[in-house]
Design an enzyme around this catalytic site. Structure first.
Site, PDB file in Angstrom:
ATOM      1  CG  HIS A  62      -0.332   0.094   2.539  1.00 17.30           C
ATOM      2  ND1 HIS A  62       0.523  -0.868   3.026  1.00 17.30           N
ATOM      3  CD2 HIS A  62      -0.439   1.023   3.525  1.00 17.30           C
ATOM      4  CE1 HIS A  62       0.912  -0.539   4.252  1.00 17.30           C
ATOM      5  NE2 HIS A  62       0.348   0.610   4.572  1.00 17.30           N
ATOM      6  CG  HIS A  64       0.118   4.282   4.717  1.00 16.00           C
ATOM      7  ND1 HIS A  64      -0.646   3.555   5.608  1.00 16.00           N
ATOM      8  CD2 HIS A  64      -0.643   5.340   4.327  1.00 16.00           C
ATOM      9  CE1 HIS A  64      -1.822   4.163   5.759  1.00 16.00           C
ATOM     10  NE2 HIS A  64      -1.845   5.242   4.991  1.00 16.00           N
ATOM     11  CG  ASP A  66       4.914   2.591   7.264  1.00 16.36           C
ATOM     12  OD1 ASP A  66       4.090   2.981   6.416  1.00 16.36           O
ATOM     13  OD2 ASP A  66       4.584   1.885   8.246  1.00 16.36           O
ATOM     14  CG  HIS A  67       4.273  -0.342   4.067  1.00 15.24           C
ATOM     15  ND1 HIS A  67       4.249  -1.666   4.439  1.00 15.24           N
ATOM     16  CD2 HIS A  67       3.842   0.361   5.152  1.00 15.24           C
ATOM     17  CE1 HIS A  67       3.811  -1.763   5.688  1.00 15.24           C
ATOM     18  NE2 HIS A  67       3.555  -0.543   6.142  1.00 15.24           N
ATOM     19  CG  HIS A 142      -3.855  -0.032   6.407  1.00 16.71           C
ATOM     20  ND1 HIS A 142      -3.745   0.075   7.768  1.00 16.71           N
ATOM     21  CD2 HIS A 142      -2.757   0.602   5.899  1.00 16.71           C
ATOM     22  CE1 HIS A 142      -2.651   0.754   8.063  1.00 16.71           C
ATOM     23  NE2 HIS A 142      -2.038   1.093   6.964  1.00 16.71           N
ATOM     24  CG  ASP A 212       0.703  -1.506   7.607  1.00 14.15           C
ATOM     25  OD1 ASP A 212       1.611  -2.323   7.421  1.00 14.15           O
ATOM     26  OD2 ASP A 212       0.919  -0.298   7.748  1.00 14.15           O
ATOM     27  CG  HIS A 270       3.808  -2.562  10.604  1.00 16.80           C
ATOM     28  ND1 HIS A 270       2.880  -1.791  11.266  1.00 16.80           N
ATOM     29  CD2 HIS A 270       4.124  -1.869   9.485  1.00 16.80           C
ATOM     30  CE1 HIS A 270       2.654  -0.687  10.565  1.00 16.80           C
ATOM     31  NE2 HIS A 270       3.391  -0.720   9.487  1.00 16.80           N
TER      32      HIS A 270
HETATM   33 ZN   LIG Z   1       2.897   0.522   7.877  1.00 15.52          ZN
HETATM   34 ZN   LIG Z   2      -0.045   1.592   6.503  1.00 15.60          ZN
END
Ligand SMILES: [Zn+2]
Ligand SMILES: [Zn+2]
Length: 303
Positions: A62, A64, A66-67, A142, A212, A270
């Site tokens: 996805h 976001h 952090d990914h 999510h 997530d 995570h």
């Molecule tokens: Zn994340």
């Molecule tokens: Zn996320």
């Protein structure tokens, strides 16, 4: 060769000196697949002996940061290192715009064949298959469209007993049908039962990556009995409300999914930055599902 999952990042939200944001590599005989690409992924690859050039496919769960914040850097590095092989990057809708805008803003033109393949995150779907491997998406819950990924090895159900194949003069071109369970008709017209020529193959390997997501019961059927389930466990269960609100899972919830699905092993990751030592999350998960391990930077899990 066994399948290997190498953990490159385990933290949620932000990088810390100890923990990087999400990224893992699945290495099989034929493939090297990067799953998620948080900030710092290239550095972790170098630290843990993952060759950038071996990656043939990238899967993004996805959009976001952090990914995905490591992705523009990695794609640009491939240009600098004069990659020639095609690279496929899969992810939910919006991925193409994210990559294109980033590359346009820095004025970089890719000299290799970069193919972005978007999918609808709401539909479980097979996105890739060849003779060795099948990859399916797992819809997750999510704050933005998100999919996990399920990897299943493709192997024929039976193995040839080579002495028998030689004894009956069975040509190489017929081997595949024997591996699939068919009998052999000998030159004199007699039927040789498949069980005399073959024996059962080992079970196919399997791995799922689910991050997530809030607790989502229908993940269970999609990952039933697999070898290794990676499931996010951002919070302890005492913060269940916080987890619900932010659409993440607790360690206990990850373990519940693993227990219901009867997977062989669960790996949690995570982790919220608030947990300096994530062992506390492991202890919670183990109370519900004992065969749980902690994702740690540099950990290699054999399947
Ligand atoms: Zn994340
Ligand atoms: Zn996320």
């Amino acid at each position: 060769m066994s399948w290997q999952v190498t953990v490159l990042g385990t933290n949620s939200a932000v990088p810390t000196p100890q923990r990087s944001p999400s990224a893992q590599v699945l290495s099989t005989e034929k493939h090297s697949i990067l799953i998620d690409c948080g900030e710092g992924t290239q550095v972790r690859m170098t630290s843990f002996g993952i060759k950038r050039s071996r990656i043939d496919c990238i899967l993004i769960t996805h959009l976001h940061g952090d990914h995905v914040f490591g992705l523009p850097g990695l794609l640009t590095s491939y240009n600098l290192f004069r990659r020639e092989r095609k690279l496929q990057v899969y992810g939910p809708k919006g991925l193409r715009a994210f990559v294109t805008h980033n590359l346009e803003m820095i004025g970089t033109h890719m000299n290799y064949d970069l193919e972005i393949i978007e999918h609808n995150a709401a539909d479980p779907k097979r996105i890739y298959q060849d003779e060795h491997l099948e990859i399916r998406t797992i819809p997750l819950s999510h704050r933005v469209p998100t999919t996990g990924y399920l990897f299943r090895e493709k192997i024929p159900p039976r193995k040839i007993i080579s002495e028998k194949a030689t004894a009956y003069n069975i040509p190489y071109t017929a081997m595949r049908s024997l591996q699939l369970g068919e009998d052999w008709i000998a030159a004199d017209g007699s039927t040789i039962p498949n069980e005399q020529l073959t024996f059962p193959n080992r079970t196919a390997r399997s791995f799922a990556y689910c991050s997530d997501t809030a607790y989502r019961e229908d993940i269970v059927d999609q990952v039933r009995s697999i070898d290794l389930l990676y499931h996010e466990a951002t919070f302890l269960h005492e913060l269940e409300k916080e987890a619900d609100k932010r659409m993440h899972s607790t360690a206990k919830q990850a373990a519940l999914i693993a227990r219901k699905a009867e997977v062989k092993k669960l790996m949690i990751g995570h982790f919220s930055t608030r947990y300096k030592d994530p062992k506390i999350l492991l202890e919670e998960a183990k109370q519900t599902f004992e065969p749980t391990i902690l994702a740690e930077e540099g950990l290699v899990v054999e399947i």
